[in-house]
Design a protein around this motif. Structure first.
Motif, PDB file in Angstrom:
ATOM      1  N   PHE A  67       8.592  30.844  19.224  1.00 33.73           N
ATOM      2  CA  PHE A  67       9.248  30.762  17.803  1.00 33.73           C
ATOM      3  C   PHE A  67       9.894  29.457  17.552  1.00 33.73           C
ATOM      4  O   PHE A  67      10.043  28.600  18.513  1.00 33.73           O
ATOM      5  CB  PHE A  67      10.530  31.990  18.299  1.00 33.73           C
ATOM      6  N   GLU A  68      10.186  29.571  16.267  1.00 35.19           N
ATOM      7  CA  GLU A  68      10.427  28.080  15.607  1.00 35.19           C
ATOM      8  C   GLU A  68      11.656  27.616  16.194  1.00 35.19           C
ATOM      9  O   GLU A  68      11.944  26.426  16.406  1.00 35.19           O
ATOM     10  CB  GLU A  68      10.874  28.430  14.208  1.00 35.19           C
ATOM     11  N   VAL A  69      12.774  28.400  16.647  1.00 36.15           N
ATOM     12  CA  VAL A  69      14.082  28.172  17.015  1.00 36.15           C
ATOM     13  C   VAL A  69      13.584  27.660  18.474  1.00 36.15           C
ATOM     14  O   VAL A  69      14.365  26.595  19.026  1.00 36.15           O
ATOM     15  CB  VAL A  69      15.082  29.133  17.277  1.00 36.15           C
ATOM     16  N   ASP A  70      12.812  27.880  19.150  1.00 38.60           N
ATOM     17  CA  ASP A  70      12.264  27.550  20.564  1.00 38.60           C
ATOM     18  C   ASP A  70      11.774  26.319  20.454  1.00 38.60           C
ATOM     19  O   ASP A  70      11.854  25.234  21.378  1.00 38.60           O
ATOM     20  CB  ASP A  70      11.497  28.620  21.258  1.00 38.60           C
ATOM     21  N   LEU A  71      10.862  26.067  19.718  1.00 34.99           N
ATOM     22  CA  LEU A  71      10.049  24.780  19.244  1.00 34.99           C
ATOM     23  C   LEU A  71      11.197  23.767  19.048  1.00 34.99           C
ATOM     24  O   LEU A  71      10.893  22.538  19.503  1.00 34.99           O
ATOM     25  CB  LEU A  71       9.086  24.943  18.424  1.00 34.99           C
ATOM     26  N   ALA A  72      12.254  23.902  17.899  1.00 37.70           N
ATOM     27  CA  ALA A  72      12.962  22.972  17.527  1.00 37.70           C
ATOM     28  C   ALA A  72      13.810  22.363  18.823  1.00 37.70           C
ATOM     29  O   ALA A  72      14.004  21.234  18.754  1.00 37.70           O
ATOM     30  CB  ALA A  72      13.909  23.667  16.635  1.00 37.70           C
ATOM     31  N   ALA A  73      14.185  23.617  19.697  1.00 38.13           N
ATOM     32  CA  ALA A  73      15.209  23.268  20.840  1.00 38.13           C
ATOM     33  C   ALA A  73      14.009  22.237  22.085  1.00 38.13           C
ATOM     34  O   ALA A  73      14.626  21.304  22.507  1.00 38.13           O
ATOM     35  CB  ALA A  73      15.580  24.537  21.530  1.00 38.13           C
TER      36      ALA A  73
END
Length: 237
Positions: A32-38
């Protein structure tokens, strides 16, 4: 190069590498995008722009409320191989010729950025050249090369060698997209292809990507009454 641009290129190259290598097969769900951002320590907006670029290139697809997945090959789409125009001409048993018309290194403008799919400006190499068959005009080529991806192109003259085969030999590409349309001849086509005003032309526009971003956008203009496009299809698995 700014931090956002560097991260964008890094994330894009990492994901493309996983897909092209087969590590992430068709149907694989991406993080997920939020996981990639982290994971990359960046904003979600940076990741979102990467995902949007991957969607445009056809490598992934987004499913509402489910996430992003590696795209399945589309059986109904025509797959057009990237042919050397010299081979096209020689297949007709005609003598091939090539001439460089114009070559300019400059900063990309808004139209260049749209054609190449760039979010920020970069230096580009703008090339116009003419391919002939039996000493008659065969194809007018107008090409942009993204010098952020292919910096060595800035020092190559393209006087003897056309940009297409040079790029194929120099830069590995991961994906390409073709757009085909019929248009009326513009003033350059009228002059260089020896056409009458507003004569019908066939234009094949091809966008090519490599690991890290867009490599080139080329518009190939053919006289409409002298050229056809053939695509081969295979039944889906």
């Amino acid at each position: 190069m700014s931090g956002d641009t560097t991260l964008h290129s890094r994330i894009l190259a990492d994901i493309e590498g996983q897909i092209v290598s087969g590590e992430w097969p068709p149907g694989h769900r991406l993080p997920f995008e939020v996981d990639l951002a982290a994971q990359y320590g960046c904003s979600r907006m940076t990741v979102n722009k990467v995902m949007a670029q991957l969607v445009r290139s056809g490598l992934i697809e987004r499913r509402k409320k489910s996430g992003s997945f590696v795209a399945q090959p589309k059986a109904q789409s025509a797959v057009l191989e990237i042919h050397d125009i010299k081979d096209e001409v020689q297949s007709l048993k005609l003598a091939y010729g090539y001439a460089l018309i114009a070559r300019t290194v400059r900063r990309s403008d808004a139209e260049d950025m749209r054609r190449l799919g760039l979010s920020k400006g970069t230096d580009v190499l703008d090339i116009t050249c003419l391919h002939t068959a039996g000493h008659e005009p065969f194809c007018l080529e107008k090409r942009l090369i993204n010098l952020a991806m292919v910096p060595q192109a800035a020092d190559f003259e393209f006087v003897e060698i056309a940009p297409g085969p040079w790029l194929l030999a120099e830069v590995p590409w991961t994906s390409a997209q073709h757009t085909i349309q019929a248009i009326s001849a513009d003033k350059d086509a009228v002059k260089l292809l020896k056409l009458s005003a507003h004569e019908a032309c066939l234009v094949i526009e091809r966008q090519t990507w490599g690991q890290g971003g867009p490599v080139t956008n080329v518009r190939l203009t053919y006289p409409g009454n002298r050229h056809v496009v053939t695509a081969q299809f295979k039944p889906g698995g």
